[in-house]
Scaffold this active site. Structure first.
Site, short mmCIF file in Angstrom:
data_model
loop_
_atom_site.label_atom_id
_atom_site.label_comp_id
_atom_site.label_asym_id
_atom_site.label_seq_id
_atom_site.Cartn_x
_atom_site.Cartn_y
_atom_site.Cartn_z
N GLU A 3 38.54 34.43 41.00
CA GLU A 3 38.31 33.98 39.62
C GLU A 3 39.68 33.83 38.99
OE1 GLU A 3 35.52 32.92 38.65
OE2 GLU A 3 34.45 33.64 40.41
N CYS A 32 40.83 35.83 30.15
CA CYS A 32 40.69 34.54 30.83
C CYS A 32 39.73 33.64 30.05
CB CYS A 32 40.17 34.78 32.23
SG CYS A 32 38.79 35.90 32.24
P1 NAD Z 1 48.65 37.02 38.18
O1 NAD Z 1 48.14 35.88 38.99
O2 NAD Z 1 50.06 36.96 37.72
O3 NAD Z 1 48.52 38.38 39.01
C1 NAD Z 1 47.32 38.75 39.66
C2 NAD Z 1 47.68 39.67 40.82
O4 NAD Z 1 48.38 38.91 41.79
C3 NAD Z 1 48.60 40.83 40.41
O5 NAD Z 1 48.23 41.98 41.13
C4 NAD Z 1 49.96 40.32 40.81
O6 NAD Z 1 50.87 41.37 41.09
C5 NAD Z 1 49.66 39.52 42.05
N1 NAD Z 1 50.63 38.46 42.33
C6 NAD Z 1 51.41 37.79 41.43
N2 NAD Z 1 52.16 36.89 42.07
C7 NAD Z 1 51.87 36.97 43.38
C8 NAD Z 1 52.29 36.27 44.54
N3 NAD Z 1 53.20 35.30 44.48
N4 NAD Z 1 51.73 36.60 45.74
C9 NAD Z 1 50.78 37.57 45.81
N5 NAD Z 1 50.35 38.26 44.74
C10 NAD Z 1 50.86 37.96 43.55
O7 NAD Z 1 47.64 37.22 36.96
P2 NAD Z 1 47.72 38.23 35.74
O8 NAD Z 1 48.86 37.82 34.86
O9 NAD Z 1 47.66 39.64 36.21
O10 NAD Z 1 46.34 37.90 35.01
C11 NAD Z 1 46.20 36.81 34.18
C12 NAD Z 1 45.55 35.65 34.91
O11 NAD Z 1 44.30 36.08 35.42
C13 NAD Z 1 45.23 34.50 33.97
O12 NAD Z 1 45.49 33.29 34.62
C14 NAD Z 1 43.74 34.68 33.71
O13 NAD Z 1 43.07 33.50 33.33
C15 NAD Z 1 43.28 35.19 35.02
N6 NAD Z 1 42.01 35.92 34.89
C16 NAD Z 1 40.88 35.29 35.28
C17 NAD Z 1 39.66 35.93 35.15
C18 NAD Z 1 38.38 35.24 35.57
O14 NAD Z 1 37.37 35.91 35.67
N7 NAD Z 1 38.42 33.95 35.81
C19 NAD Z 1 39.60 37.22 34.63
C20 NAD Z 1 40.78 37.85 34.27
C21 NAD Z 1 41.99 37.19 34.41
#
Ligand code: NAD
Length: 543
Positions: free
Chosen positions: A293, A327
């Protein structure tokens, strides 16, 4: 219905406490906040039930007061990732063999712990570590987390009850096996409950999990691990590690036993990981399940018959609660010209009146942005809008990171319906509005549908049933969670299963059986009671 699960208690939504002045819950939470601020928490990794520390000790700072230290977590290296995979695989057989009523009992207990003795701790950790107001912490960390546990138990029961028919002399049945290997749960900072759901949903279905949370959610992640342990999740079933994303990803995605990926986070990270999985596909023993998601550019579209106060409330709550870091947060709005003067006046008044600051001050409606990188990105978009001819900031626009990462709720009005902040997910308290000609409803629908790559949530406000019907049909693929006369945030487990399509994710609907069913690999068994003893069929006989 499977006999061993026939009597599982029916799921219900955890009642949300209001923390009004003078209430016992307010006093008890305030005491917990004071206690947790006065201590320094240690957050080690948890691998095979062991608390593991590394040389790399990282401070945990509250976003609203970044010089303060709440405690430390311990960064993982590639070796810790391998250890976590091995611990998970070691635990896999015993966990899969455990009768499912035992698994149900563990997570029902986790629900009662989180909504009972751990309620203040998980709320305080979420308030201090992720800068949520008390209400935002309560609906997420306590209520939604308990809801995920309770409803997922119910969905698990419903899935196991699905059985095929049998013919005379045979018995057909489906055995709901866990995936063969381990699941990687990679979780975002913004919801404690999502962080807890991503490892626990596959675990409930009998899988073993390696969980990497966000660096900015480690405090509440530690509390969740304590709850899992106290609820009875055996050692090794859920392993929590803190590598950097790429370090964790490399070890995990190259492992032959990688069997499932449960992700919530940004679209870019998800797409990059999907590509890596594709590149490594021949490495794996089984095709990994991919559930993700991701981002959103969620809309509010008002029809000319909408009621001004309903729209303004939807905009303020939808765009700015938890600093717009949901999100589902409304970040683009389409307002008809006939309502605009009144909406504009009320919106400016309300947005400028929003009180912002430390979550410990319960009178605040908003707190700080999660970290400096996010703050800097948002400040840049806001400052660009100040300079752009097609954008005007009508409320907010100020930002200050001296003490905490504070950005005033900001409303941009644009004359270009495809202005950058109408299209890109910024993930902060920035709402962009485009005013359309009140009689051009169909053009507005087309704009909403085609302006962004995302399709997570969206809302229409209308009191014309024909327009409501037309909008609902036209925007069929524009949002996985579609609201009529309500803000596009605040989905409740068991009521509005959550998720979107297009660039917003695989739409496997967290908080529903649709998600749970991804974590099982069914085996069909046919047993023949009268086994044939001759290969020839009757039609082959001589006349
Ligand atoms: P993010 O993508 O920066 O991080 C998510 C996870 O991935 C974290 O644990 C992070 O450490 C890890 N990560 C970051 N870069 C990485 C890489 N290059 N390789 C592997 N892992 C990596 O997201 P965030 O800032 O924690 O959360 C915000 C985002 O999440 C927004 O885009 C939001 O829309 C989305 N979100 C979506 C939903 C949904 O249900 N659709 C719900 C909550 C948040």
């Amino acid at each position: 219905m499977y006999k061993d699960l026939q009597s599982v208690p029916k799921a219900y939504n955890e009642p949300v406490r209001n923390y009004a002045p003078g209430s016992p819950e307010r006093a008890s939470l305030k005491a917990m906040l004071a206690k947790m601020k006065s201590e320094k928490i240690e957050v080690p990794m948890v691998i095979g039930g062991e608390r593991v520390k590394s040389e790399n000790r990282v401070p945990i700072n509250p976003p609203h007061d970044h010089q303060q230290v709440l405690g430390h977590f311990y960064k993982s290296d590639a070796g810790h990732v391998t250890m976590a995979i091995e611990a998970a695989l070691k635990a896999a057989k015993a966990w899969a063999d455990l009768p499912r009523q035992e698994r149900a009992a563990i997570f029902l207990k986790a629900a009662d712990l989180i909504s009972g003795p751990y309620r203040d701790v998980i709320n305080a950790a979420t308030m201090l570590g992720q800068s949520k107001t008390v209400y935002q912490a309560e609906i997420d960390a306590a209520a939604e987390m308990a809801d995920f546990f309770r409803f997922n138990v119910q969905y698990m029961v419903e899935i196991f009850a699905q059985q095929p028919g049998s013919d005379k002399t045979t018995w057909n049945r489906i055995e709901y096996r866990p995936l063969e290997g381990f699941v990687y749960a990679l979780t975002p900072f913004n919801f404690t409950s999502i962080a807890g759901n991503l490892p626990s949903a596959p675990a409930m279905m009998g899988n073993v999990v390696v969980w990497k949370c966000s660096n900015t959610q480690t405090y509440s992640a530690k509390v969740l691990m304590d709850v899992f342990e106290e609820a009875g999740v055996p050692d090794g079933v859920i392993n929590l590690i803190f590598p950097s994303g790429p370090v964790g990803g490399k070890v995990i995605m190259e492992h032959p036993d990688f069997a499932g990926f449960h992700f919530t986070g940004s679209t870019g990270v998800f797409q990059q990981i999907w590509k890596t999985i594709g590149t490594n596909i021949a490495t794996y023993k089984t095709y990994p399940r991919i559930v993700g998601e991701t981002g959103g550019k969620d809309f509010i579209l008002a029809h000319k018959t909408a009621k001004v106060d309903e729209v303004v409330t939807g905009l303020v709550r939808g765009a700015f609660e938890f600093q717009g870091q949901k999100c589902s947060a409304a970040s683009r709005a389409y307002i008809p010209s006939n309502l605009w003067p009144e909406i504009k006046e009320k919106l400016i008044e309300q947005v400028e009146g929003i009180k912002m600051g430390d979550p410990e001050d319960f009178t605040n409606f908003m707190c700080a942005i999660i970290d400096e990188a996010s703050f800097d990105k948002l400040a840049m978009f806001i400052d660009n809008a100040k300079a752009d001819a097609e954008a005007e900031i009508i409320a907010g626009g100020q930002h200050d990171k001296t003490k905490g990462y504070f950005i005033r709720p900001t409303v941009i009005v644009t004359t270009d319906p495809r202005y950058i902040t109408m299209e890109e997910e910024l993930f902060g308290p920035v709402l962009t509005i485009y005013v359309y000609e009140a009689d051009k409803w169909e053009e507005a629908l087309e704009l909403v549908d085609t302006t962004s790559i995302y399709a997570l949530t969206g809302a229409i406000f209308s009191h014309d049933r024909y327009a409501t019907d037309q909008g609902t049909k036209y925007l069929l693929q524009a949002a996985g969670n579609f609201y009529i006369n309500d803000k596009p945030t605040g989905a409740v487990v068991g009521q509005q299963p959550f998720g979107g399509a297009r660039a917003s994710g695989t739409n496997d609907k967290a908080g529903s059986y649709l998600n749970m069913v991804r974590w099982t690999s069914p085996r069909t068994i046919k047993e023949n009671f009268l086994t044939p003893t001759d290969y020839r069929y009757p039609f082959m006989d001589e006349e």
